[in-house]
Design a protein around this motif. Structure first.
Motif, PDB file in Angstrom:
ATOM      1  N   ASN A   1      24.615  -6.209   4.798  1.00 23.16           N
ATOM      2  CA  ASN A   1      23.780  -5.421   3.882  1.00 23.16           C
ATOM      3  C   ASN A   1      22.385  -5.993   3.671  1.00 23.16           C
ATOM      4  O   ASN A   1      21.441  -5.244   3.449  1.00 23.16           O
ATOM      5  N   HIS A   2      22.259  -7.312   3.727  1.00 24.14           N
ATOM      6  CA  HIS A   2      20.981  -7.944   3.392  1.00 24.14           C
ATOM      7  C   HIS A   2      20.206  -8.491   4.591  1.00 24.14           C
ATOM      8  O   HIS A   2      19.017  -8.744   4.488  1.00 24.14           O
ATOM      9  N   TYR A   3      20.867  -8.704   5.692  1.00 24.91           N
ATOM     10  CA  TYR A   3      20.220  -9.227   6.896  1.00 24.91           C
ATOM     11  C   TYR A   3      20.672  -8.436   8.126  1.00 24.91           C
ATOM     12  O   TYR A   3      21.242  -8.992   9.068  1.00 24.91           O
ATOM     13  N   PRO A   4      20.432  -7.132   8.114  1.00 25.11           N
ATOM     14  CA  PRO A   4      20.913  -6.348   9.265  1.00 25.11           C
ATOM     15  C   PRO A   4      20.211  -6.766  10.552  1.00 25.11           C
ATOM     16  O   PRO A   4      19.024  -7.078  10.554  1.00 25.11           O
ATOM     17  N   ILE A   5      20.966  -6.773  11.635  1.00 19.33           N
ATOM     18  CA  ILE A   5      20.413  -7.108  12.939  1.00 19.33           C
ATOM     19  C   ILE A   5      20.085  -5.803  13.636  1.00 19.33           C
ATOM     20  O   ILE A   5      20.957  -4.953  13.838  1.00 19.33           O
ATOM     21  N   ASP A   6      18.834  -5.634  13.950  1.00 19.07           N
ATOM     22  CA  ASP A   6      18.386  -4.414  14.586  1.00 19.07           C
ATOM     23  C   ASP A   6      18.473  -4.547  16.100  1.00 19.07           C
ATOM     24  O   ASP A   6      18.368  -5.645  16.644  1.00 19.07           O
ATOM     25  N   PHE A   7      18.661  -3.434  16.764  1.00 22.48           N
ATOM     26  CA  PHE A   7      18.672  -3.438  18.219  1.00 22.48           C
ATOM     27  C   PHE A   7      17.264  -3.709  18.726  1.00 22.48           C
ATOM     28  O   PHE A   7      16.279  -3.303  18.101  1.00 22.48           O
ATOM     29  N   PRO A   8      17.132  -4.367  19.870  1.00 27.86           N
ATOM     30  CA  PRO A   8      15.799  -4.577  20.446  1.00 27.86           C
ATOM     31  C   PRO A   8      15.232  -3.249  20.922  1.00 27.86           C
ATOM     32  O   PRO A   8      15.966  -2.281  21.110  1.00 27.86           O
ATOM     33  N   ASP A   9      13.919  -3.210  21.115  1.00 28.59           N
ATOM     34  CA  ASP A   9      13.340  -1.976  21.632  1.00 28.59           C
ATOM     35  C   ASP A   9      13.742  -1.818  23.095  1.00 28.59           C
ATOM     36  O   ASP A   9      14.241  -2.755  23.721  1.00 28.59           O
ATOM     37  N   PRO A  10      13.584  -0.620  23.667  1.00 26.24           N
ATOM     38  CA  PRO A  10      14.068  -0.349  25.021  1.00 26.24           C
ATOM     39  C   PRO A  10      13.544  -1.305  26.085  1.00 26.24           C
ATOM     40  O   PRO A  10      14.312  -1.787  26.922  1.00 26.24           O
ATOM     41  N   VAL A  11      12.259  -1.593  26.060  1.00 31.54           N
ATOM     42  CA  VAL A  11      11.679  -2.457  27.095  1.00 31.54           C
ATOM     43  C   VAL A  11      12.244  -3.867  26.990  1.00 31.54           C
ATOM     44  O   VAL A  11      12.590  -4.486  27.996  1.00 31.54           O
ATOM     45  N   GLU A  12      12.356  -4.373  25.778  1.00 32.13           N
ATOM     46  CA  GLU A  12      12.929  -5.708  25.592  1.00 32.13           C
ATOM     47  C   GLU A  12      14.387  -5.742  26.044  1.00 32.13           C
ATOM     48  O   GLU A  12      14.845  -6.724  26.625  1.00 32.13           O
ATOM     49  N   ALA A  13      15.128  -4.664  25.785  1.00 36.00           N
ATOM     50  CA  ALA A  13      16.526  -4.598  26.219  1.00 36.00           C
ATOM     51  C   ALA A  13      16.620  -4.620  27.747  1.00 36.00           C
ATOM     52  O   ALA A  13      17.472  -5.302  28.316  1.00 36.00           O
ATOM     53  N   ILE A  14      15.730  -3.887  28.408  1.00 39.22           N
ATOM     54  CA  ILE A  14      15.720  -3.862  29.877  1.00 39.22           C
ATOM     55  C   ILE A  14      15.354  -5.235  30.427  1.00 39.22           C
ATOM     56  O   ILE A  14      16.014  -5.758  31.326  1.00 39.22           O
ATOM     57  N   LYS A  15      14.302  -5.837  29.878  1.00 40.02           N
ATOM     58  CA  LYS A  15      13.865  -7.158  30.350  1.00 40.02           C
ATOM     59  C   LYS A  15      14.953  -8.210  30.134  1.00 40.02           C
ATOM     60  O   LYS A  15      15.175  -9.076  30.980  1.00 40.02           O
ATOM     61  N   PHE A  16      15.643  -8.121  29.003  1.00 38.90           N
ATOM     62  CA  PHE A  16      16.716  -9.065  28.719  1.00 38.90           C
ATOM     63  C   PHE A  16      17.827  -8.930  29.757  1.00 38.90           C
ATOM     64  O   PHE A  16      18.324  -9.915  30.287  1.00 38.90           O
ATOM     65  N   ARG A  17      18.221  -7.677  30.052  1.00 34.98           N
ATOM     66  CA  ARG A  17      19.278  -7.463  31.034  1.00 34.98           C
ATOM     67  C   ARG A  17      18.836  -7.926  32.417  1.00 34.98           C
ATOM     68  O   ARG A  17      19.613  -8.511  33.168  1.00 34.98           O
ATOM     69  N   MET A  18      17.561  -7.702  32.754  1.00 31.16           N
ATOM     70  CA  MET A  18      17.048  -8.159  34.046  1.00 31.16           C
ATOM     71  C   MET A  18      17.169  -9.675  34.148  1.00 31.16           C
ATOM     72  O   MET A  18      17.618 -10.204  35.158  1.00 31.16           O
ATOM     73  N   GLU A  19      16.772 -10.356  33.090  1.00 27.76           N
ATOM     74  CA  GLU A  19      16.846 -11.821  33.087  1.00 27.76           C
ATOM     75  C   GLU A  19      18.298 -12.287  33.146  1.00 27.76           C
ATOM     76  O   GLU A  19      18.639 -13.191  33.900  1.00 27.76           O
TER      77      GLU A  19
END
Length: 125
Positions: A48-66
């Protein structure tokens, strides 16, 4: 078992200290049960107080590439020509629904991340 709800940051910090002291507690003991309940309370407070947000699309793609050692060439079958892949990665072009579906299915990138409004140049359009 003396357990109180976590209502504020002070309660949260105190509960974390208690949990730290119980980390070696064995399962199915009073201490183990107390640890289990306190961890559940902390998780609910953090959600409730520290929600973890999903990364933006480009960051998600770059992360998966790495993560998987992927190259731009690996994305071509899903996104299109190399120049289009570079435009996506540079945030100059938004993802299409077909690209999102392909990235999700082929590379297991969470759809929630791919559907998120990107930050940067393409987001301003």
């Amino acid at each position: 078992m003396d357990i109180q709800p976590i209502k504020n940051e002070g309660d949260y910090r105190r509960t974390l200290k208690v949990i730290e002291g119980l980390m070696d507690a064995r399962l199915n003991t009073i201490e183990g049960d107390r640890l289990d309940v306190l961890v559940t309370l902390v998780e609910a407070y953090e959600r409730n107080h520290y929600p973890i947000d999903f990364p933006d699309p480009v960051e998600a793609i770059k992360f998966r590439m790495e993560q998987q050692g992927l190259t731009v060439d690996d994305l071509v079958p899903v996104i299109g020509r190399k120049n289009r892949v570079y435009e996506i990665l540079a945030r100059k072009r938004p993802l299409t629904l077909r690209m999102i579906e392909g990235l999700h299915e082929r590379f297991a990138i969470p759809a929630e991340s791919l559907l998120k409004r990107p930050s940067g140049a393409a987001a301003a359009r």
